[in-house]
Design a protein around this motif. Structure first.
Motif, PDB file in Angstrom:
ATOM      1  N   ASP A  37       0.843  -1.194   0.000  1.00 18.26           N
ATOM      2  CA  ASP A  37       0.000   0.000   0.000  1.00 18.26           C
ATOM      3  C   ASP A  37       0.875   1.239   0.000  1.00 18.26           C
ATOM      4  OD1 ASP A  37      -2.176  -1.684   0.214  1.00 18.26           O
ATOM      5  OD2 ASP A  37      -2.282  -1.517   2.390  1.00 18.26           O
ATOM      6  N   PRO A  38       0.848   2.059  -1.074  1.00 19.66           N
ATOM      7  CA  PRO A  38       1.645   3.279  -1.076  1.00 19.66           C
ATOM      8  C   PRO A  38       1.056   4.325  -0.132  1.00 19.66           C
ATOM      9  CG  PRO A  38       0.292   3.185  -3.049  1.00 19.66           C
ATOM     10  CD  PRO A  38       0.098   1.877  -2.333  1.00 19.66           C
TER      11      PRO A  38
ATOM     12  N   GLY B  48      -0.450   9.806   5.052  1.00 15.02           N
ATOM     13  CA  GLY B  48      -1.721   9.197   4.676  1.00 15.02           C
ATOM     14  C   GLY B  48      -1.556   8.318   3.458  1.00 15.02           C
ATOM     15  N   PHE B  49      -2.548   7.493   3.185  1.00 13.62           N
ATOM     16  CA  PHE B  49      -2.472   6.549   2.085  1.00 13.62           C
ATOM     17  C   PHE B  49      -2.872   7.193   0.757  1.00 13.62           C
ATOM     18  CE2 PHE B  49      -2.980   3.706   5.754  1.00 13.62           C
ATOM     19  CZ  PHE B  49      -1.899   2.862   5.533  1.00 13.62           C
ATOM     20  N   VAL B  50      -2.224   6.741  -0.312  1.00 15.17           N
ATOM     21  CA  VAL B  50      -2.584   7.164  -1.665  1.00 15.17           C
ATOM     22  C   VAL B  50      -3.884   6.469  -2.056  1.00 15.17           C
ATOM     23  CG1 VAL B  50      -1.847   7.238  -4.075  1.00 15.17           C
ATOM     24  CG2 VAL B  50      -0.149   7.449  -2.240  1.00 15.17           C
ATOM     25  N   GLU B  51      -4.837   7.230  -2.577  1.00 10.52           N
ATOM     26  CA  GLU B  51      -6.126   6.659  -2.960  1.00 10.52           C
ATOM     27  C   GLU B  51      -6.079   6.117  -4.387  1.00 10.52           C
ATOM     28  OE1 GLU B  51      -9.158   9.575  -2.255  1.00 10.52           O
ATOM     29  OE2 GLU B  51      -9.059   9.316  -0.068  1.00 10.52           O
ATOM     30  N   PRO B  52      -7.015   5.235  -4.763  1.00 13.90           N
ATOM     31  CA  PRO B  52      -7.023   4.673  -6.114  1.00 13.90           C
ATOM     32  C   PRO B  52      -7.079   5.769  -7.180  1.00 13.90           C
ATOM     33  CG  PRO B  52      -8.541   3.460  -4.708  1.00 13.90           C
ATOM     34  CD  PRO B  52      -8.090   4.650  -3.911  1.00 13.90           C
ATOM     35  N   GLY B  53      -6.252   5.629  -8.203  1.00 15.84           N
ATOM     36  CA  GLY B  53      -6.237   6.583  -9.298  1.00 15.84           C
ATOM     37  C   GLY B  53      -5.630   7.924  -8.950  1.00 15.84           C
ATOM     38  N   GLU B  54      -4.861   7.993  -7.867  1.00 17.12           N
ATOM     39  CA  GLU B  54      -4.301   9.258  -7.399  1.00 17.12           C
ATOM     40  C   GLU B  54      -2.785   9.207  -7.468  1.00 17.12           C
ATOM     41  OE1 GLU B  54      -5.318  12.091  -3.633  1.00 17.12           O
ATOM     42  OE2 GLU B  54      -4.695  10.053  -3.128  1.00 17.12           O
ATOM     43  N   SER B  55      -2.161  10.303  -7.884  1.00 18.44           N
ATOM     44  CA  SER B  55      -0.707  10.382  -7.862  1.00 18.44           C
ATOM     45  C   SER B  55      -0.231  10.642  -6.445  1.00 18.44           C
ATOM     46  CB  SER B  55      -0.213  11.502  -8.781  1.00 18.44           C
ATOM     47  OG  SER B  55      -0.524  12.771  -8.233  1.00 18.44           O
ATOM     48  N   ALA B  56       1.038  10.338  -6.188  1.00 19.45           N
ATOM     49  CA  ALA B  56       1.589  10.574  -4.855  1.00 19.45           C
ATOM     50  C   ALA B  56       1.576  12.064  -4.525  1.00 19.45           C
ATOM     51  CB  ALA B  56       3.005  10.016  -4.774  1.00 19.45           C
ATOM     52  N   GLU B  57       1.892  12.907  -5.513  1.00 17.01           N
ATOM     53  CA  GLU B  57       1.918  14.346  -5.263  1.00 17.01           C
ATOM     54  C   GLU B  57       0.542  14.888  -4.924  1.00 17.01           C
ATOM     55  OE1 GLU B  57       5.450  13.194  -7.599  1.00 17.01           O
ATOM     56  OE2 GLU B  57       3.308  12.792  -7.774  1.00 17.01           O
TER      57      GLU B  57
ATOM     58  N   PRO C 180       1.203  -3.181   8.403  1.00 15.09           N
ATOM     59  CA  PRO C 180       1.544  -4.499   7.862  1.00 15.09           C
ATOM     60  C   PRO C 180       2.102  -4.519   6.443  1.00 15.09           C
ATOM     61  CG  PRO C 180      -0.802  -4.141   7.648  1.00 15.09           C
ATOM     62  CD  PRO C 180      -0.252  -2.895   8.316  1.00 15.09           C
ATOM     63  N   ARG C 181       1.868  -3.479   5.581  1.00 14.04           N
ATOM     64  CA  ARG C 181       2.278  -3.647   4.173  1.00 14.04           C
ATOM     65  C   ARG C 181       2.411  -2.323   3.430  1.00 14.04           C
ATOM     66  NH1 ARG C 181      -2.631  -6.108   4.908  1.00 14.04           N
ATOM     67  NH2 ARG C 181      -4.417  -4.763   4.467  1.00 14.04           N
ATOM     68  N   SER C 182       2.948  -1.316   4.048  1.00 14.65           N
ATOM     69  CA  SER C 182       3.048  -0.010   3.406  1.00 14.65           C
ATOM     70  C   SER C 182       4.419   0.223   2.772  1.00 14.65           C
ATOM     71  CB  SER C 182       2.781   1.113   4.414  1.00 14.65           C
ATOM     72  OG  SER C 182       1.484   1.024   4.952  1.00 14.65           O
ATOM     73  N   LEU C 183       4.440   1.099   1.775  1.00  9.75           N
ATOM     74  CA  LEU C 183       5.667   1.685   1.250  1.00  9.75           C
ATOM     75  C   LEU C 183       5.550   3.182   1.467  1.00  9.75           C
ATOM     76  CD1 LEU C 183       8.349   1.550  -0.317  1.00  9.75           C
ATOM     77  CD2 LEU C 183       7.012   1.863  -2.423  1.00  9.75           C
ATOM     78  N   MET C 184       6.417   3.727   2.322  1.00  7.89           N
ATOM     79  CA  MET C 184       6.347   5.132   2.675  1.00  7.89           C
ATOM     80  C   MET C 184       7.111   5.968   1.659  1.00  7.89           C
ATOM     81  SD  MET C 184       4.512   4.742   5.300  1.00  7.89           S
ATOM     82  CE  MET C 184       4.402   6.495   5.601  1.00  7.89           C
ATOM     83  N   LEU C 185       6.419   6.908   1.025  1.00 15.23           N
ATOM     84  CA  LEU C 185       7.006   7.809   0.036  1.00 15.23           C
ATOM     85  C   LEU C 185       7.161   9.177   0.684  1.00 15.23           C
ATOM     86  CD1 LEU C 185       4.677   6.763  -2.925  1.00 15.23           C
ATOM     87  CD2 LEU C 185       6.952   5.869  -2.403  1.00 15.23           C
ATOM     88  N   GLY C 186       8.411   9.592   0.920  1.00 19.46           N
ATOM     89  CA  GLY C 186       8.670  10.822   1.642  1.00 19.46           C
ATOM     90  C   GLY C 186       8.713  12.036   0.734  1.00 19.46           C
TER      91      GLY C 186
END
Length: 326
Positions: free
Chosen positions: A176-177, A208-217, A246-252
């Motif tokens: 989960d990004p 917070g988590f990235v939502e479906p169809g959403e860019s990280a920015e 349990p399964r995140s990838l943290m994008l700083g």
């Protein structure tokens, strides 16, 4: 300019991460993905007494703690308990490493520990092994059934995927990004916030988590606005770290807020939020009025990158697996 004289925010377009070596982003192994489907090679590797096995149980492994850090207890296959086993990779000497999901054995001088406690203390090889093993174990423990038809699935490719017994569909580990960001204002103050379930002295940057169809920015801008009412403009990527809890990838990220905005917390995800100068943050830490996330987290490293020097880390208790800023 930070306390150390380094430029903040970091210049855009630079390859080198301003965050340095993140605790859970380290590894020295080749994941050997080409070996995962080679049953003959896997059997030979398991029979090799030079192979090493990491036992995982409920996110913990056996760890030896010492004055100079920590190390994992790695067993030869003959001493490993029975349980599902998955390939983690091979080292430069072509020695294989596996993980086994099973109750932890008793081992003199070692104790059960997870990533929050041991991650930052382990060496590069062991940090990568434990992060990879915990991520695999978490996924396999929670994805035993096919999401298409509900039938049981079986692990294949030495744990790299699962296959449905009924429709034959293959399923891969889920990540989960999530975005986590240092928001600063025109005075170069940083925005720190506290979740409603946290202790009164615990604060971190927003996430917070990235939502479906959403860019990280876009997720960065949305999360900041939703949680604090602050609008951000310029956004820059800083670095990433796996967070298998349990399964995140943290994008700083770093984001710049315009001046003159009033903080308005949502009261559901955020209990309070405040701007801190470097001197104000240091004073609050020294007095014990504020505690930062643990050094194993990317949140701590981002705050240190803004501050420009090392900061104390007294936050060691578990905030909760759904909170990506812990």
């Amino acid at each position: 300019m930070t306390k150390s004289g380094r430029t903040w925010p970091p210049e855009p377009g630079t390859f080198r991460s301003p965050l340095g070596s993140l605790a859970l982003a380290r590894s020295t192994l080749d994941r050997a993905s080409q070996r995962r489907g080679d049953d003959a090679w896997l059997a030979k590797a398991w029979a090799d007494p030079q192979t090493r096995v990491l036992v995982i149980d409920d996110g913990q492994s056996l760890v030896k703690f010492g004055a100079d850090g920590a190390s994992l207890v790695l067993l030869p296959p003959a001493q490993a308990p029975d349980g599902p086993r998955f390939l983690l990779g091979v080292d430069a000497g072509e020695h294989a490493y596996f993980t086994v999901m099973a109750p932890l054995p008793t081992w003199d001088g070692a104790e059960p520990a997870g990533l929050r406690r041991a991650g930052a203390l382990l060496g590069d090889r062991d940090a990568g092994l434990l992060t990879h093993a915990v991520a695999l174990a978490n996924w396999h423990a929670t994805h035993t059934h096919c999401p298409r038809c509900g039938a049981l699935t079986d692990p294949v490719m030495s744990g790299a995927s699962r296959v449905c017994r009924v429709d034959g569909s293959e399923h891969f580990p889920r990540t989960d990004p999530a975005v986590i960001m240092a928001v600063t204002d025109p005075d170069d103050r940083i925005l720190l916030a506290r979740g409603p379930d946290w202790g009164l002295r615990r604060m971190s940057i927003l996430a917070g988590f990235v939502e479906p169809g959403e860019s990280a920015e876009r997720a960065v801008a949305r999360e900041v606005a939703e949680e604090t009412g602050i609008t951000v403009g310029e956004i820059r990527y800083l670095g990433s770290q796996p967070w298998p809890l349990p399964r995140s990838l943290m994008l700083g990220f770093w984001a710049r807020a315009a001046g003159g905005q009033q903080i308005r917390v949502d009261s559901e995800e955020i209990a309070e939020a405040h701007w801190f100068s470097r001197d104000e943050l240091r004073a609050a830490l020294d007095s014990g009025d504020l505690g930062l996330p643990g050094s194993v987290s990317i949140a701590h490293r981002i705050i240190e990158a803004w501050y420009g020097d090392e900061l104390p880390s007294a936050w060691t208790s578990r905030v909760g697996p759904a909170n990506p800023s812990s």
